[in-house]
Design an enzyme around this catalytic site. Sequence first.
Site, short mmCIF file in Angstrom:
data_model
loop_
_atom_site.label_atom_id
_atom_site.label_comp_id
_atom_site.label_asym_id
_atom_site.label_seq_id
_atom_site.Cartn_x
_atom_site.Cartn_y
_atom_site.Cartn_z
N GLU A 171 0.80 -1.23 0.00
CA GLU A 171 0.00 0.00 0.00
C GLU A 171 0.83 1.28 0.00
OE1 GLU A 171 -3.23 0.71 0.10
OE2 GLU A 171 -4.27 -1.14 0.59
N SER A 219 -27.33 -31.65 50.25
CA SER A 219 -26.44 -31.90 51.40
C SER A 219 -25.08 -31.25 51.26
CB SER A 219 -26.20 -33.41 51.52
OG SER A 219 -27.39 -34.05 51.83
#
Length: 772
Positions: free
Chosen positions: A66, A328
């Site tokens: 680019e 429990s």
Amino acid sequence: MIIAAGVLITPVLLSPIPAFRVPFSTVVEARDGSLLGARIADDGQWRFPGFEKVPEKFEKSLLAFEDRYFYWHPGINPVSIVRAFISNIKAGEIVSGGSTITMQVARISRGNRPRTYGEKFIEILSALKLELFRSKKKILQMYVANAPFGGNTVGLEAASWRYTGKSSAELTWAEAAALAILPNSPALVFPGKNQEILRARRDELLNRLHERNYIDSLTLVLALDEPLPGEPKNLPVKAPHLTDLFYMQNRGNMIRTTIDPLLQERATAIINAHQKNLAENYIFNSACIIVEVDSGNVLAYVGNSTLDDAGEHGGDVDIIRSQRSTGSILKPFLYAGMQYSGDILPNTLIADIPTRFPGFSPKNFDLKYRGAVSASLALSQSLNIPAVKMLQKYNPEKFLGLLHLTGFTTFNKPADHYGLSLILGGGETSLWDLTGAYASLSRVLNRYLSEKKYYKEDYHPPILVQGGKNTTALTEDTEPPLSASSIWLTYEALQNVNRPESESGWQYFASSRDLAWKTGTSFGFRDGWAVGTTPGFVIGVWAGNADGEGRPGLTGITAAAPILFDLVNLMEHREWFKTPYEDLTMINVCAESGCRAGPDCSETVEIPACINGLRSDACPYHQVIHLNRSKTYQVTSECTDPSDIINEPWFILPPAMEYFYRQKHPEYKVLPPVAPGCPVSKAITAMEFIYPTPGVKIFIPRDETGKQTRIITEVAHRNPSKKIFWHLDESYIGTTRYIHQIEILAGAGNHILTAVDEDGNSIRCSFEVIGR
Ligand SMILES: [Zn+2]
């Protein structure tokens, strides 16, 4: 010149500085930075937050493709602008932007408006301004984080995961090159379309990278051979419930968790494998969490099954955070609390007889009564009646306080609200709190063993985010709620819990023996829990239905424990907790009752116990009785020559306990009968009320016709063949023999029930019947 410079600089200074105010995806990472899962940003884009470092391969590829002179130009490249201008004139339309990376940042930040000369002019001004106020590194970061990569994928990191299935730091040259091309023409990646153009451009870029000596020729050849990125992949879904959690709590951020990705994957596989079997019994949900003890870090977080059809059965519910009835599972905390306070010793006998409270009548899982059972066995076998008796002795309010201090956050109501049923599942907790509390206890024990000290900050919830804070429920002036010895004794008892069927033979494997664990099953078979700890880790498992539907056979031992043991096998074995000798004291206890030895106890043993245990009650069960020479009769000096009397200590349980205990213990010696003609000793109670118990308040339901139902009262007699004469409020109501039960009808108010046997022994019980 000054005027000329001003004309140039003023518009630059006045132009807006490009910036991005965009929503981000929620990104959840494992502890090694790998991706566990992500949620799309609020604007429907995959845009990852917190992207700091641009990987070298991508940067080289991007700049080669680019903007070769990115590090040298001032934001614009006049040569390429002029070149682009000329080619646009020739073409009669805008075919080339001549844009630098900086200009593209400016353009993207303005929302990719249509390309016009006016827009281009603003971009140039913004680019110049950006270069004045931001570093090159920052500009590159802005580009890499916001560039479009096709579809709704924005920024390199999201693109990298979607197109290659990995982090941008791990991209190959071929992948980096292909991705560097995409922002320029994001439509190239559509599958089956444009692939040849993409390949040509990528290969050209790779060749360029080779020409510029970024890659050698071998790398080039291999890179050219790599496949192109295809259709966007789905992002990993390794911890969907955890990702949801952060989406709710910490949206738009990148969260580095403490999760071990491999363990997470294996734990998920185990949950899903078991889930298939559970589904056959219409149990559709299960979850597990693994916490490292010393750090408190959560290593695995499987909030629910992730099978394909899980969504139809509440699979989206994060069970780890859901509050469910405890069954429990809290009993070990009561045992530990009572060891610490000295209320009981490890093997103190606890009554296991029919027990009723207003509106509450606890039953053991097997519906049997053992008469009396040692506290440690009651814990490892999870007996309900002894647990209620223990809570009654310890005090529910004190127990609630203990739960708060050890890290349970969900018991927000006063103790009266829960009553004694708290120990059997009258309250709700979450896997999160539960494993957190167990991890705190194990951490406290580990630290005591290494440093002989307690630290309040060792009590804290599990930690999910790296560098997360430890918060503790303990304030400056609270005493540590439990001692090392009380925790150690509890874990000793919990090592003996019966294993599920699949673990038969467990005792032959040293590693699986070293686990303190407990199951829980809630009322109505709605929740199956299992939690286990070693010095290294705590694992919590839950199985059931997210919508709360109960299933027969849905118990902690059958549904949750097999998952627990499969998970334990994933973990590294660590040496079991050493004995905290400094915090233990040797106590001389009665071999039969487990209580502190009294003067009449015939056989005693020394056992390690908590120091407060020295204050526990002495054995109430051994009494010296007087026998004839052949020890066949009880006698007294009133009927026998004192020289013919043998005094002998005898283990005598109260009648109700004895009644059930002797059925299970053939070695239990009942008292010899009183010799004919001898007066009956009043020192030994012959009878005891099983129901009602003295002082009890009874609520009597009415039957369907509105009539009050009868109460069945019961007495245990040491010698059931004796006749018992019953009186209610001084009126004779009947006689019983062998089975001492009688029905009574009693209206609201106070009553006295009296039972007299044929020897003249008499017991009274006052109770109250509560009206509507
Ligand atoms: Zn004793």
